[in-house]
Scaffold this active site. Sequence first.
Site, PDB file in Angstrom:
ATOM      1  N   ASP A   1     -25.100  37.503  21.224  1.00 10.81           N
ATOM      2  CA  ASP A   1     -23.862  38.515  20.679  1.00 10.81           C
ATOM      3  C   ASP A   1     -23.726  37.900  19.014  1.00 10.81           C
ATOM      4  OD1 ASP A   1     -23.696  39.369  23.208  1.00 10.81           O
ATOM      5  OD2 ASP A   1     -22.202  38.242  23.371  1.00 10.81           O
ATOM      6  N   HIS A   2     -24.091  37.102  18.916  1.00 16.24           N
ATOM      7  CA  HIS A   2     -23.664  36.492  17.416  1.00 16.24           C
ATOM      8  C   HIS A   2     -24.546  36.493  16.668  1.00 16.24           C
ATOM      9  CE1 HIS A   2     -19.894  35.219  19.203  1.00 16.24           C
ATOM     10  NE2 HIS A   2     -20.339  34.582  19.738  1.00 16.24           N
TER      11      HIS A   2
ATOM     12  N   GLU B   1     -24.037  42.137  29.725  1.00 12.53           N
ATOM     13  CA  GLU B   1     -22.742  42.086  30.164  1.00 12.53           C
ATOM     14  C   GLU B   1     -21.601  42.751  29.888  1.00 12.53           C
ATOM     15  OE1 GLU B   1     -20.875  37.649  28.181  1.00 12.53           O
ATOM     16  OE2 GLU B   1     -22.190  37.443  29.669  1.00 12.53           O
TER      17      GLU B   1
ATOM     18  N   GLU C   1     -22.094  33.833  38.194  1.00 11.27           N
ATOM     19  CA  GLU C   1     -22.784  32.879  37.273  1.00 11.27           C
ATOM     20  C   GLU C   1     -21.864  32.209  37.575  1.00 11.27           C
ATOM     21  OE1 GLU C   1     -22.917  33.103  32.000  1.00 11.27           O
ATOM     22  OE2 GLU C   1     -23.976  34.361  33.149  1.00 11.27           O
TER      23      GLU C   1
ATOM     24  N   ARG D   1     -18.645  44.572  24.560  1.00 11.83           N
ATOM     25  CA  ARG D   1     -17.268  45.026  23.973  1.00 11.83           C
ATOM     26  C   ARG D   1     -16.607  46.403  24.249  1.00 11.83           C
ATOM     27  NH1 ARG D   1     -14.326  40.149  24.449  1.00 11.83           N
ATOM     28  NH2 ARG D   1     -15.271  38.446  24.383  1.00 11.83           N
TER      29      ARG D   1
ATOM     30  N   HIS E   1     -21.742  29.794  29.492  1.00 14.25           N
ATOM     31  CA  HIS E   1     -21.059  29.254  28.574  1.00 14.25           C
ATOM     32  C   HIS E   1     -20.776  28.144  28.204  1.00 14.25           C
ATOM     33  CE1 HIS E   1     -16.745  31.117  26.772  1.00 14.25           C
ATOM     34  NE2 HIS E   1     -16.440  30.610  27.223  1.00 14.25           N
ATOM     35  N   GLY E   2     -21.079  27.891  26.773  1.00 10.32           N
ATOM     36  CA  GLY E   2     -20.301  26.548  26.211  1.00 10.32           C
ATOM     37  C   GLY E   2     -21.525  25.352  26.769  1.00 10.32           C
TER      38      GLY E   2
ATOM     39  N   HIS F   1     -23.713  41.051  25.404  1.00  8.50           N
ATOM     40  CA  HIS F   1     -21.813  41.747  26.009  1.00  8.50           C
ATOM     41  C   HIS F   1     -21.473  42.588  24.775  1.00  8.50           C
ATOM     42  CE1 HIS F   1     -17.556  40.373  26.337  1.00  8.50           C
ATOM     43  NE2 HIS F   1     -18.232  41.627  27.514  1.00  8.50           N
TER      44      HIS F   1
ATOM     45  N   GLY G   1     -25.496  31.107  24.128  1.00 11.28           N
ATOM     46  CA  GLY G   1     -25.533  31.370  22.943  1.00 11.28           C
ATOM     47  C   GLY G   1     -25.136  31.452  21.987  1.00 11.28           C
ATOM     48  N   TYR G   2     -23.668  31.378  22.133  1.00  9.82           N
ATOM     49  CA  TYR G   2     -23.162  30.498  20.602  1.00  9.82           C
ATOM     50  C   TYR G   2     -23.347  29.365  19.932  1.00  9.82           C
ATOM     51  CZ  TYR G   2     -19.808  29.764  17.524  1.00  9.82           C
ATOM     52  OH  TYR G   2     -18.665  29.583  16.416  1.00  9.82           O
TER      53      TYR G   2
ATOM     54  N   ARG H   1     -16.726  43.932  19.156  1.00  7.09           N
ATOM     55  CA  ARG H   1     -16.774  43.405  17.694  1.00  7.09           C
ATOM     56  C   ARG H   1     -18.380  43.089  17.426  1.00  7.09           C
ATOM     57  NH1 ARG H   1     -13.535  38.951  20.490  1.00  7.09           N
ATOM     58  NH2 ARG H   1     -12.350  40.692  21.358  1.00  7.09           N
ATOM     59  N   HIS H   2     -19.080  43.440  17.741  1.00  6.99           N
ATOM     60  CA  HIS H   2     -20.238  42.599  17.962  1.00  6.99           C
ATOM     61  C   HIS H   2     -21.895  43.670  18.012  1.00  6.99           C
ATOM     62  CE1 HIS H   2     -19.882  40.468  21.713  1.00  6.99           C
ATOM     63  NE2 HIS H   2     -18.660  39.740  21.253  1.00  6.99           N
TER      64      HIS H   2
ATOM     65  N   THR I   1     -13.653  34.346  23.003  1.00  6.35           N
ATOM     66  CA  THR I   1     -14.810  34.417  23.681  1.00  6.35           C
ATOM     67  C   THR I   1     -14.297  34.917  25.050  1.00  6.35           C
ATOM     68  OG1 THR I   1     -16.657  33.579  24.796  1.00  6.35           O
ATOM     69  CG2 THR I   1     -15.099  32.095  24.320  1.00  6.35           C
ATOM     70  N   THR I   2     -15.165  34.989  25.938  1.00  8.35           N
ATOM     71  CA  THR I   2     -14.847  35.275  27.487  1.00  8.35           C
ATOM     72  C   THR I   2     -14.385  33.647  27.985  1.00  8.35           C
ATOM     73  OG1 THR I   2     -16.187  36.753  28.072  1.00  8.35           O
ATOM     74  CG2 THR I   2     -15.553  35.497  30.060  1.00  8.35           C
TER      75      THR I   2
ATOM     76  N   ASN J   1     -28.630  34.653  25.284  1.00  8.90           N
ATOM     77  CA  ASN J   1     -27.624  35.581  24.205  1.00  8.90           C
ATOM     78  C   ASN J   1     -27.131  36.046  22.781  1.00  8.90           C
ATOM     79  OD1 ASN J   1     -24.444  36.782  23.239  1.00  8.90           O
ATOM     80  ND2 ASN J   1     -24.212  36.805  25.934  1.00  8.90           N
TER      81      ASN J   1
ATOM     82  N   ARG K   1     -20.828  41.718   7.733  1.00  6.85           N
ATOM     83  CA  ARG K   1     -21.313  42.021   6.045  1.00  6.85           C
ATOM     84  C   ARG K   1     -21.113  43.708   6.404  1.00  6.85           C
ATOM     85  NH1 ARG K   1     -23.908  39.822   1.375  1.00  6.85           N
ATOM     86  NH2 ARG K   1     -23.750  41.569  -0.231  1.00  6.85           N
TER      87      ARG K   1
END
Length: 256
Positions: free
Chosen positions: A14-15, A75, A156, A50, A199-200, A48, A221-222, A54-55, A105-106, A12, A23
Amino acid sequence: MPHPSAIRLGLNVDHVATLRNARGGARPDPVRIALAAIAAGADGITAHLREDRRHIRDTDMARLKAEIPKPLNFEMAATPDMIRIALETKPHAVCLVPERREELTTEGGLDVVGQRDSLAPSIARFGDAGIRVSLFIAADAQQIEMAAQLRAPAIEIHTGGWCDAVVDGHTEKADAEWRRIVEGVALAKSAGLEVHAGHGLDYATAETIAALPEIVELNIGYFMMGEALLVGIAETVRTMRAAMDRGRATLKTRMA
């Protein structure tokens, strides 16, 4: 049919976009990171889009679809606007998730039971368009059974509760969450669903969950973006791939 030991890694991105947007401008580029991750062994890319952008942005999704040589997993919340964008983008897959604007986050799985009537036509539309649908849900029997009734090809499993308990050292809660996951993925497989998880997840929890034969894909992802700041995306992907392979090797040992 794929070998029972096969398991895919979806990254993922996203981040990467979160960092870029802090920036402004075009760097770091999520598409460039996606290409580097694929070169290092990632099997697909998740992003994702959104409602509040936001990302990931619309242009990111369009470029990912156009430029990456591996499957794109879009996503999204099942809103009319997102459904329209996804049908225009034509990714390999969509993963339908719950979404609240104020969440970081979700936070939980989709309520497939409560949203059956609204989800059914969306799942059908994506199926007609040749786009694989997965539903991001908790390892809950009612949710899993409803996903099967709605003929979603895949689910998932939300692993956040288990991963948080493991990291926090809450052994009893982690054990209880793990039992839910084990039972849930077995039920999903028996219902004919393709089973993913995410997730996580970190190296340790990815290695553990990769030992479940029902799971064919992990989306992470994160944690991987944080590791990439230290060692680079290619090394992060290789290390995660190795952790998943170690977990899967225990499956091969049990089957021998």
